[in-house]
Every structure is written in structure tokens, then in C-alpha cells.
Design an enzyme around this catalytic site. Sequence first.
Site, short mmCIF file in Angstrom:
data_model
loop_
_atom_site.label_atom_id
_atom_site.label_comp_id
_atom_site.label_asym_id
_atom_site.label_seq_id
_atom_site.Cartn_x
_atom_site.Cartn_y
_atom_site.Cartn_z
N GLY A 43 0.76 -1.34 0.28
CA GLY A 43 -0.15 -0.08 0.34
C GLY A 43 0.89 0.99 -0.18
N ASP A 102 -5.31 1.38 10.37
CA ASP A 102 -6.64 0.64 10.82
C ASP A 102 -6.48 0.34 11.74
OD1 ASP A 102 -9.18 0.14 10.41
OD2 ASP A 102 -8.56 -2.16 9.11
N GLY A 104 -3.94 -1.40 13.49
CA GLY A 104 -3.34 -0.84 14.20
C GLY A 104 -1.74 -2.23 14.19
N LEU A 107 1.32 -2.02 11.85
CA LEU A 107 2.53 -1.54 12.53
C LEU A 107 2.90 -2.07 13.46
CD1 LEU A 107 3.36 1.21 12.10
CD2 LEU A 107 2.27 2.14 13.34
N LYS A 130 -7.42 5.46 10.56
CA LYS A 130 -8.32 5.65 11.00
C LYS A 130 -8.76 4.95 12.63
CE LYS A 130 -10.38 2.80 7.01
NZ LYS A 130 -10.78 1.75 6.43
N ASP A 158 -6.15 -0.71 -1.75
CA ASP A 158 -6.32 -1.73 -2.63
C ASP A 158 -7.53 -2.26 -2.11
OD1 ASP A 158 -5.22 -3.53 -0.83
OD2 ASP A 158 -6.21 -5.19 -2.51
N ARG A 164 -5.16 0.96 -6.63
CA ARG A 164 -3.88 0.70 -5.56
C ARG A 164 -3.09 2.15 -6.82
NH1 ARG A 164 -1.97 -1.94 -1.72
NH2 ARG A 164 -2.30 -4.95 -1.76
P1 IMP Z 1 -4.26 -2.15 10.70
O1 IMP Z 1 -3.33 -3.63 10.59
O2 IMP Z 1 -5.73 -3.00 10.74
O3 IMP Z 1 -3.41 -1.07 10.73
O4 IMP Z 1 -4.27 -2.29 8.82
C1 IMP Z 1 -3.48 -2.42 8.13
C2 IMP Z 1 -3.32 -2.46 6.86
O5 IMP Z 1 -5.21 -2.30 6.65
C3 IMP Z 1 -3.23 -1.10 5.68
O6 IMP Z 1 -2.07 -0.83 5.73
C4 IMP Z 1 -3.53 -1.11 4.20
O7 IMP Z 1 -2.86 -1.72 3.35
C5 IMP Z 1 -5.33 -2.06 4.91
N1 IMP Z 1 -6.73 -1.22 5.02
C6 IMP Z 1 -6.55 -0.87 6.06
N2 IMP Z 1 -8.05 0.97 5.79
C7 IMP Z 1 -8.39 0.25 4.34
C8 IMP Z 1 -8.75 1.05 3.58
O8 IMP Z 1 -9.45 1.89 4.14
N3 IMP Z 1 -8.44 1.02 1.89
C9 IMP Z 1 -7.47 -0.13 1.73
N4 IMP Z 1 -6.66 -0.67 2.79
C10 IMP Z 1 -7.08 -0.65 4.00
MG MG Z 2 -0.56 -1.33 4.46
#
Ligand code: IMP
Ligand code: MG
Length: 197
Positions: A43, A102, A104, A107, A130, A158, A164
Site C-alpha cells: 500500500g 486501521d 494498528g 504497524l 482511522k 486496494d 492501487r
Molecule cells: P491494520 O493492521 O488493521 O492497521 O491494517 C492496516 C492495513 O490494512 C493498511 O496498511 C492497509 O493496507 C489495509 N487497510 C486498512 N484500511 C484500509 C482501507 O480503508 N482501504 C484499503 N486498505 C486498508
Molecule cells: Mg498497508
Amino acid sequence: MSETLYYSSDVIQERIKVIAGSINNYYEHKGFQEIVVIGLMNGSFMLMADLVRAMNGIIYVDFVKVSSYKGGTTSNKNPRMQVGVSLPIKNKAVLIVDDIIDTGHSLQTVIKHVRRKHPACVKVFTLLNKPRRREVEVSLNWVGFDVPNKFVIGYGMDYEGKFRDLDHIRLLLRFMEEAPGKTESMDKRPFVNTRDT
Ligand code: IMP
Ligand code: MG
């Protein structure tokens, strides 16, 4: 559904310039001349390209990959490192770059992986955040835009591998977390030229 969310290419580029200025100031102030910028695949690829071109100093570029989404829009609570850091980062300044934070979890996994290699400092820049979706606490040093709990696409982000390539960011049309089945009947055409999603 009248809510809209749209970041044009110009708006994104302006914001990145402002944040790159702040990032440059930070590292100059701290006396770091060399920075290892680590993007989360896939991403962050567009953001990385735009960010590093606006950064000062000697920049190293690396990418890591975590197993996160399984193709759709549900977050993985226990992501694993699929591709780790390949550059030496011991005693280096590391800047982790992601498209969107999102829950977290992704990360957090990357931060733990990076810290195990004993960098001098670890900072994080995410273009989108978010905050209402957060499940684990992660500290974000630079955030482009806080966004509501809606699925977005474009500028590296995506849905099932698509979109993308868009130079702007928009809501994934008609897709809501509460109704995931709707994606099957999704019209694939209107994403590129309309502004009303
Ligand atoms: P997390 O581990 O839930 O924080 O997910 C983070 C990853 O999910 C991001 O780096 C994105 O690749 C993907 N992601 C989260 N939300 C979205 C969205 O709204 N659109 C597209 N990809 C998302
Ligand atoms: Mg990502």
C-alpha cells in the site's frame, strides 16, 4: 449514503510536502543525516515515491511486508512478517511509512520487528489514520489525514488488489463493513472518473 470522502491528487501532494517539511526539520534538528525509510508493502509504494523525493539528507529505501488483509476488507488481528527489513538499521534513524493505519496490528508487528534490530530511533508516518478502529496502541508521529471508519481505495490502497493505481483517494463505492456481501455486485466502472462516491 450521502457521505463523501475524496482526496484529490493535488490535495495529497500538498499534504505530503507539508509533512515532508516537518520530517526534514525533525531529523535535521536531531542531527540525523542518514534516514532509512521503510514502507509497508504494497500500500505505501506511491506514498514512498512521493515522500522520499521531498526528503532531505541521505535516504535509504526499504520495504517490508506483513500478512494482513486476506484480499478483502477484514483486518487480520495476528499479522506476521512476510518480508523483513533487508538493510542494516542498527543505530540508524528509521522512518516507517504506511498508507493507512486501521486496527494498528500490522504497524505494531512491524515496529516490534524493526526495534529488535536496535535502530537509533523509530518514527512513523501514515497518510491516513482511522482512529476509531484502533485495537492496539501505536504511536503515530506524522498523520496526513484522520478519516472515518470507511473503506477507501486509491493512491496505493486496494480492494482485492485493484485500484492501487488511482492518483486520488476515495470511498470504496457501496461497500460498507456491515454489508460485505454487496461487494459481489459492485459495478467496477465508476471509480476513475466520478467524484460523488
Ligand atoms: P491494520 O493492521 O488493521 O492497521 O491494517 C492496516 C492495513 O490494512 C493498511 O496498511 C492497509 O493496507 C489495509 N487497510 C486498512 N484500511 C484500509 C482501507 O480503508 N482501504 C484499503 N486498505 C486498508
Ligand atoms: Mg498497508
